[in-house]
Design an enzyme around this catalytic site. Structure first.
Site, PDB file in Angstrom:
ATOM      1  N   CYS A  56       2.153   1.398  -8.622  1.00 13.04           N
ATOM      2  CA  CYS A  56       2.786   0.994 -10.163  1.00 13.04           C
ATOM      3  C   CYS A  56       2.003   2.337 -10.869  1.00 13.04           C
ATOM      4  O   CYS A  56       1.267   3.181 -10.514  1.00 13.04           O
ATOM      5  CB  CYS A  56       2.537  -0.228 -10.560  1.00 13.04           C
ATOM      6  N   HIS A  68     -14.985  -3.376   5.354  1.00 17.03           N
ATOM      7  CA  HIS A  68     -15.745  -4.542   4.897  1.00 17.03           C
ATOM      8  C   HIS A  68     -14.702  -5.782   4.547  1.00 17.03           C
ATOM      9  O   HIS A  68     -15.040  -6.696   4.654  1.00 17.03           O
ATOM     10  CB  HIS A  68     -16.763  -4.511   3.775  1.00 17.03           C
TER      11      HIS A  68
HETATM   12  C1  RB5 Z   1       4.787  -0.106 -16.121  1.00 19.43           C
HETATM   13  O1  RB5 Z   1       5.304   0.688 -17.421  1.00 19.43           O
HETATM   14  C2  RB5 Z   1       3.433  -0.409 -16.104  1.00 19.43           C
HETATM   15  O2  RB5 Z   1       2.851  -1.289 -17.001  1.00 19.43           O
HETATM   16  C3  RB5 Z   1       3.143  -0.552 -14.572  1.00 19.43           C
HETATM   17  O3  RB5 Z   1       3.700   0.388 -13.981  1.00 19.43           O
HETATM   18  C4  RB5 Z   1       1.771  -0.773 -14.341  1.00 19.43           C
HETATM   19  O4  RB5 Z   1       1.023   0.178 -14.669  1.00 19.43           O
HETATM   20  C5  RB5 Z   1       0.974  -1.932 -14.524  1.00 19.43           C
HETATM   21  O5  RB5 Z   1      -0.144  -2.240 -14.107  1.00 19.43           O
END
Ligand code: RB5
Length: 144
Positions: A65, A98
């Site tokens: 993300c 681990h």
């Molecule tokens: C999305 O904008 C963002 O919040 C997500 O990709 C991530 O970084 C959340 O932890």
């Protein structure tokens, strides 16, 4: 290896580069993430990837993300998933040796000091040590 990868809109380019690198190295990569900038919710992506992994057939999973944080937190809410947010070659290796991490997570908006694919290679080359670590992993998974 057979690898599952999933991402939200914060890591479209990073995910694409990982998929390309791993496929070029002969690995089978199932792309379960999004491929455009349309906004999605990373907990949905994490849960879907975790369920696919737990159904069997994959060696491990990669989650991406924007920061790597949210999607790893969400994945770790699924029993049986041990998702490590990896920052460098050391954490890439140790999360396998681990913690027997079955997912590793990265952020598409993070500036890493080493290429993400190098961290993935290090994780893939490492082996879980078992022994005393198994007792601790069992405790993580609620088995003890
Ligand atoms: C999305 O904008 C963002 O919040 C997500 O990709 C991530 O970084 C959340 O932890």
């Amino acid at each position: 290896m057979k690898v599952l990868i999933a991402n939200d809109h914060g890591a479209v380019e990073l995910k694409a580069s990982i998929v390309e690198s791993l496929r070029n190295e002969g690995h089978t990569v199932e792309n379960l993430g999004v491929d455009d900038a349309g906004s999605v919710d990373y907990p949905d992506i994490a849960r879907m990837a975790a369920q696919r992994y737990l159904a069997g057939g994959y060696d491990f999973g990669i989650l991406c993300c924007g920061s790597g944080i949210g999607i790893s937190i969400a994945a770790n809410k699924v029993r049986g998933i041990r998702c490590a947010q990896v920052f460098d070659l050391y954490t890439a290796e140790m999360c396998k040796r681990h913690n027997d991490a079955n997912f590793i997570a990265f952020g598409g908006r993070v500036e890493y000091s080493v290429p993400v694919v190098d961290m993935i290679r290090r994780y893939m080359a490492a082996e879980y040590e078992g022994g005393r670590h198994q007792r601790r992993v069992d405790k993580i998974d609620g088995a003890r």
